[in-house]
Design a protein around this motif. Structure first.
Motif, PDB file in Angstrom:
ATOM      1  N   GLY A 211       0.813  -1.204   0.000  1.00 15.37           N
ATOM      2  CA  GLY A 211       0.000   0.000   0.000  1.00 15.37           C
ATOM      3  C   GLY A 211       0.854   1.264   0.000  1.00 15.37           C
ATOM      4  O   GLY A 211       0.371   2.365  -0.309  1.00 15.37           O
ATOM      5  N   LEU A 337      -6.078   4.261   3.691  1.00 12.84           N
ATOM      6  CA  LEU A 337      -6.012   2.800   3.593  1.00 12.84           C
ATOM      7  C   LEU A 337      -6.126   2.167   4.974  1.00 12.84           C
ATOM      8  O   LEU A 337      -5.521   2.649   5.935  1.00 12.84           O
ATOM      9  N   GLU A 338      -6.901   1.086   5.062  1.00 13.55           N
ATOM     10  CA  GLU A 338      -7.016   0.377   6.338  1.00 13.55           C
ATOM     11  C   GLU A 338      -5.647  -0.143   6.769  1.00 13.55           C
ATOM     12  O   GLU A 338      -4.848  -0.587   5.947  1.00 13.55           O
ATOM     13  N   ILE A 339      -5.420  -0.098   8.062  1.00 12.78           N
ATOM     14  CA  ILE A 339      -4.145  -0.565   8.614  1.00 12.78           C
ATOM     15  C   ILE A 339      -4.228  -2.056   8.915  1.00 12.78           C
ATOM     16  O   ILE A 339      -5.169  -2.532   9.546  1.00 12.78           O
ATOM     17  N   THR A 357      -0.106  -1.593   4.983  1.00  8.77           N
ATOM     18  CA  THR A 357      -1.286  -1.293   4.182  1.00  8.77           C
ATOM     19  C   THR A 357      -1.201  -2.079   2.877  1.00  8.77           C
ATOM     20  O   THR A 357      -0.114  -2.509   2.472  1.00  8.77           O
TER      21      THR A 357
END
Length: 495
Positions: A211, A337-339, A357
């Protein structure tokens, strides 16, 4: 006593906020200490990297439970996941080169071959005819340069292994991922005491997942250069997915849309099998197409997530993304972005966590995002030696870097292969096969224990070979095993 009064007066929320602030302050102090252990270029690079880490750590401390509410999950609208056949039915334009000129290929090259006993990058493993993953990737690109197309450059994230590969005509640029400090699971502070990422202290550092590609791409200056050159899209995929070639139909679909409705992000998905139940899937959430990973699923819904009947497709990590949209989102700081909290245990037994990510999680940030349900042939990852055995066998033919299923195989699906721990490391795996068996008619293979294969062995149907502890099984050269279970002790002695 003072702590209790603080909780009573301000409530639990205020107390938690105070603790978060203390942790962030302690982390800032520790990062400054790390920067103080080095000078020069390394220190400046790390200071910039730490800005991204500090933001990630701040967001990590803000998380209050699962990142999704299960009751809000909806099936994606029908038109948001298109069948590949519908995309391909449009045909191709007269000038394929004009489409290719707008594309850049990005290969995620951060993976180490640790699961296969390798110390270096997995992309240097020989796959077919002494060709590595890197070699095959370049060959796949050069097919299109033969069409007089300037397909753009190939960028390998964390590319530290290019020397000696077959980059005969391809111009390659690279940009690197950041390095973030691993965090002690208990104290939530860095485990490393020195900034240097070489030698023994390297264990205290990690790359923060793919990510990170968006920020690294933007910060490198390459994003702006490519936009100035007229490039419009990047095709991102894992270098160990040998099915992730440039698809002209998907590219044509992207570049031929009217400007007002341009799709900024395409995720290739494919039908889930029981081998893929942990793979991320697409859902509709808060009115947006979103990637749902198993790590985000509440524990009491994990079995539901793994259901092949409810969640029928999964993410191949083959992604097509607008360069202009990446630039816009980075400048607006809107890439949320989700962790992923990835727990690890260091060699000394210390428990740490890595904050990561995933590149596909950004799909929710882009306009007019789309999923395309592609054939399984576009997902051919090599994660283990069991996967390696498949792609090295006669199940596939190699043409210009691309592997295609042999027309001689009656079924389009690949056999299920499970090699035991004696085959885990690539070096041991290679020693145990004098030549790769004929697997054209194989459905299932399980091998366990001390087993070796002679030359020109043929495997058909379901074959199970088990050498118990202390036993050894040598499959003789020229053997044909069809629907067989082999166990015990079998050694062919030379006379």
């Amino acid at each position: 006593m003072c702590l209790s009064k603080g909780v009573a007066k301000g409530g639990m929320a205020q107390f938690q906020e105070m603790m978060r602030q203390q942790l962030e302050s302690s982390m800032h102090t520790e990062l400054e200490k790390l920067l103080g252990t080095s000078t020069g270029a390394e220190k400046e690079v790390s200071r910039k990297d730490f800005e991204g880490f500090t933001n990630l750590f701040h967001r990590f401390l803000q998380v209050k439970g699962p990142s999704v509410e299960w009751v809000k999950i909806q099936r994606p609208p029908e038109d948001s996941i298109q069948p590949y056949d519908k995309i391909a039915a449009r045909g191709l334009p007269d000038s394929v080169a004009a489409c290719l000129n707008k594309l850049v290929v990005v290969k995620l090259n951060g993976g180490l071959g640790t699961s296969m006993g390798c110390k270096g990058p997995k992309s240097l493993i020989s796959v077919r005819n002494e060709n590595t993953f890197l070699d095959l990737t370049v060959q796949q690109i050069e097919v299109h340069t033969d069409l007089r197309a300037d397909i753009g450059r190939i960028f390998f994230v964390r590319c530290d292994c290019l020397e000696g590969s077959l980059f005969s005509r391809s111009k390659i640029d690279t940009f690197g991922s950041k390095m973030y400090p691993r965090i002690n699971k208990e104290s939530l502070l860095p485990v490393s005491t020195h900034l240097s990422m070489n030698g023994q202290s390297a264990e205290g550092w990690y790359p923060p997942g793919h990510g990170d590609i968006y920020a690294s791409f933007y910060n490198s200056g390459l994003l702006d250069q490519l936009i100035e050159q007229g490039k419009e899209y990047i095709f991102v995929s894992n270098i160990d997915n040998l099915g992730a070639t440039v698809d002209l139909h998907i590219l044509h679909h992207l570049v031929s849309q009217p400007n007002g409705k341009r799709c900024e992000f395409i995720m290739e998905v494919t039908d889930k099998t029981r081998a893929d139940v942990k793979g991320g899937t697409l859902i509709q959430y808060d009115g947006k197409l979103r990637l749902l990973e198993i790590a985000q699923v509440p524990k009491d819904h994990v079995d539901e997530f793994k259901s092949v009947s409810k969640f029928k497709i999964f993410n191949t990590n083959n992604l097509w993304i607008s360069l202009a949209a990446i630039k816009r989102l980075q400048e607006q700081k809107a890439m949320d972005l989700e962790i992923i909290v990835n727990p690890k245990t260091l060699d000394g037994g210390q428990n740490v966590i890595q904050l990561e990510t995933a590149v596909g999680a950004a799909i929710k940030c882009f306009d007019n995002a789309l999923g395309i349900n592609v054939p399984r042939s576009r997902f051919l990852p090599v994660k283990t030696t069991s996967d390696l055995l498949l792609v090295m066998s006669n199940l596939y033919s190699l043409d210009a870097g691309s592997l295609t299923m042999s027309p001689k195989r009656e079924f389009p699906t690949t056999p299920h292969v499970k090699l035991g721990s004696s085959f885990t490391k690539v070096q041991e795996y290679l020693i145990r096969f004098e030549s790769i068996p004929d697997m054209l008619e194989l459905d299932h293979l399980t091998v366990s224990g001390d087993v070796t294969f002679g030359k020109n062995v043929s495997l058909k149907g379901t074959v199970i070979i088990i050498a118990n502890h202390g036993d050894r099984i040598d499959i003789p050269a020229g053997s044909m095993l069809e629907n067989k279970i082999v166990s015990g002790n079998l050694r062919i002695m030379d006379h």
